[in-house]
Design a protein around this motif. Structure first.
Motif, PDB file in Angstrom:
ATOM      1  N   ALA A 197      -9.386   4.995  -0.802  1.00 24.11           N
ATOM      2  CA  ALA A 197      -7.994   4.982  -0.356  1.00 24.11           C
ATOM      3  C   ALA A 197      -7.130   5.724  -1.378  1.00 24.11           C
ATOM      4  CB  ALA A 197      -7.506   3.550  -0.203  1.00 24.11           C
ATOM      5  N   GLU A 198      -6.177   6.489  -0.871  1.00 27.18           N
ATOM      6  CA  GLU A 198      -5.267   7.203  -1.759  1.00 27.18           C
ATOM      7  C   GLU A 198      -3.840   6.907  -1.343  1.00 27.18           C
ATOM      8  OE1 GLU A 198      -6.003  11.335  -2.432  1.00 27.18           O
ATOM      9  OE2 GLU A 198      -8.164  11.107  -2.042  1.00 27.18           O
ATOM     10  N   GLN A 199      -2.991   6.671  -2.357  1.00 30.11           N
ATOM     11  CA  GLN A 199      -1.601   6.345  -2.088  1.00 30.11           C
ATOM     12  C   GLN A 199      -0.925   7.462  -1.308  1.00 30.11           C
ATOM     13  OE1 GLN A 199       0.598   5.315  -5.573  1.00 30.11           O
ATOM     14  NE2 GLN A 199       2.536   5.095  -4.508  1.00 30.11           N
ATOM     15  N   GLY A 200      -0.214   7.049  -0.249  1.00 28.74           N
ATOM     16  CA  GLY A 200       0.512   8.019   0.563  1.00 28.74           C
ATOM     17  C   GLY A 200      -0.283   8.585   1.715  1.00 28.74           C
ATOM     18  N   LYS A 201      -1.604   8.326   1.747  1.00 26.81           N
ATOM     19  CA  LYS A 201      -2.416   8.835   2.844  1.00 26.81           C
ATOM     20  C   LYS A 201      -2.681   7.718   3.849  1.00 26.81           C
ATOM     21  CE  LYS A 201      -4.665  12.687   0.572  1.00 26.81           C
ATOM     22  NZ  LYS A 201      -5.953  13.382   0.321  1.00 26.81           N
ATOM     23  N   ALA A 202      -2.970   8.128   5.086  1.00 27.85           N
ATOM     24  CA  ALA A 202      -3.234   7.144   6.139  1.00 27.85           C
ATOM     25  C   ALA A 202      -4.502   6.342   5.813  1.00 27.85           C
ATOM     26  CB  ALA A 202      -3.393   7.851   7.480  1.00 27.85           C
ATOM     27  N   ALA A 203      -4.468   5.048   6.162  1.00 24.92           N
ATOM     28  CA  ALA A 203      -5.637   4.193   5.953  1.00 24.92           C
ATOM     29  C   ALA A 203      -6.780   4.654   6.848  1.00 24.92           C
ATOM     30  CB  ALA A 203      -5.275   2.752   6.257  1.00 24.92           C
ATOM     31  N   ASN A 204      -7.977   4.611   6.320  1.00 23.81           N
ATOM     32  CA  ASN A 204      -9.136   5.057   7.092  1.00 23.81           C
ATOM     33  C   ASN A 204     -10.284   4.076   6.868  1.00 23.81           C
ATOM     34  OD1 ASN A 204     -10.971   6.479   8.567  1.00 23.81           O
ATOM     35  ND2 ASN A 204     -11.363   8.016   6.990  1.00 23.81           N
ATOM     36  N   GLY A 205     -10.384   3.049   7.732  1.00 24.45           N
ATOM     37  CA  GLY A 205     -11.451   2.059   7.610  1.00 24.45           C
ATOM     38  C   GLY A 205     -11.084   0.920   6.680  1.00 24.45           C
ATOM     39  N   ALA A 206     -11.967  -0.047   6.610  1.00 18.53           N
ATOM     40  CA  ALA A 206     -11.730  -1.235   5.787  1.00 18.53           C
ATOM     41  C   ALA A 206     -11.893  -0.916   4.311  1.00 18.53           C
ATOM     42  CB  ALA A 206     -12.698  -2.335   6.195  1.00 18.53           C
ATOM     43  N   LEU A 207     -11.074  -1.546   3.476  1.00 15.36           N
ATOM     44  CA  LEU A 207     -11.176  -1.384   2.032  1.00 15.36           C
ATOM     45  C   LEU A 207     -12.091  -2.430   1.418  1.00 15.36           C
ATOM     46  CD1 LEU A 207      -7.468  -0.630   1.068  1.00 15.36           C
ATOM     47  CD2 LEU A 207      -9.329   0.980   1.488  1.00 15.36           C
ATOM     48  N   LEU A 208     -12.079  -3.653   1.962  1.00 12.95           N
ATOM     49  CA  LEU A 208     -12.921  -4.724   1.425  1.00 12.95           C
ATOM     50  C   LEU A 208     -13.069  -5.812   2.469  1.00 12.95           C
ATOM     51  CD1 LEU A 208     -10.913  -7.339   0.554  1.00 12.95           C
ATOM     52  CD2 LEU A 208     -10.189  -5.657  -1.138  1.00 12.95           C
ATOM     53  N   ALA A 209     -14.072  -6.648   2.259  1.00 15.10           N
ATOM     54  CA  ALA A 209     -14.292  -7.812   3.128  1.00 15.10           C
ATOM     55  C   ALA A 209     -14.284  -9.051   2.257  1.00 15.10           C
ATOM     56  CB  ALA A 209     -15.639  -7.693   3.850  1.00 15.10           C
ATOM     57  N   VAL A 210     -13.616 -10.104   2.746  1.00 15.22           N
ATOM     58  CA  VAL A 210     -13.527 -11.364   2.014  1.00 15.22           C
ATOM     59  C   VAL A 210     -14.386 -12.399   2.722  1.00 15.22           C
ATOM     60  CG1 VAL A 210     -12.010 -13.205   1.205  1.00 15.22           C
ATOM     61  CG2 VAL A 210     -11.193 -10.829   1.220  1.00 15.22           C
TER      62      VAL A 210
END
Length: 200
Positions: free
Chosen positions: A1-14
């Motif tokens: 993930a990069e600040q300012g860019k659109a989210a693309n998929g999950a970052l983490l699972a809890v």
């Protein structure tokens, strides 16, 4: 993930382990015997022979797979079943809530579960595949019996009761507690009356 860019998929699972479930598939022939509330025992690959306990919380009336049944344990409020392979069979999903001790259970792990539909105390059981029908149409088992101090293969007539995938209850006949019963009797029927030696 990069600040300012659109989210693309999950970052983490809890993983939420506050409630653990086992999801499994039950064969079509057995699903009518299973109802919510029935007790369950299960083991997992990660914990070896250690036995855990649970209870059935739901039984689906809609077929969920066409494989032999399999089970698994996972967290996040649920436990997943490992995919089975083998004979194509219609199966129905059930959910089992883990009760009691949970030490050692792994989120996403696999489990082998047994739903307890009936309990009987002080009964005589043999492996299901030990029972056969002889040439007279009688249900029998083969045992290793004592005869004049020698061990010989002998046929014993039995009356069978209820059975599951593993064991058959013997409700009558000539078999006694302590008899050494031979599994896969077709391999030994030609030895009836002959002296044998037991290994191990």
């Amino acid at each position: 993930a990069e600040q300012g860019k659109a989210a693309n998929g999950a970052l983490l699972a809890v993983g939420d382990d506050s409630k653990l479930l086992v999801r499994a598939d039950v064969k079509e022939v057995d699903v009518s015997k299973i109802t919510p509330g029935l007790p369950v025992t299960f083991t997992t690959v990660g914990t070896g022979a250690k036995e855990f306990h649970g209870r059935v919380t739901s039984v689906s009336s809609v077929s969920g797979s066409s494989q032999e049944p399999s089970g698994g344990a996972q967290g996040g409020g649920g436990a997943s079943a490992a995919s089975g392979s083998g004979t194509q069979k219609v199966t129905f999903p059930i959910e089992i809530e883990v009760t009691g001790e949970r030490q050692g259970l792994l989120i996403g792990g696999t489990a082998k579960a047994q739903v307890i539909t009936e309990k009987k105390a002080n009964v005589l059981t043999v492996p299901r595949d030990a029972v056969f029908t002889n040439d007279k149409g009688e249900q029998c088992v083969l045992v290793v019996a004592e005869d004049s101090g020698l061990k010989v293969v002998a046929e014993r007539k039995v009356k069978v009761g209820s059975a599951n995938d593993v064991d058959t209850i013997i409700s009558g006949g000539d078999l006694k507690s302590g008899d050494t019963v031979l599994s896969n009797p077709d391999s030994y029927r030609s030895l009836v009356g002959q002296q044998v030696k037991l290994d191990g």
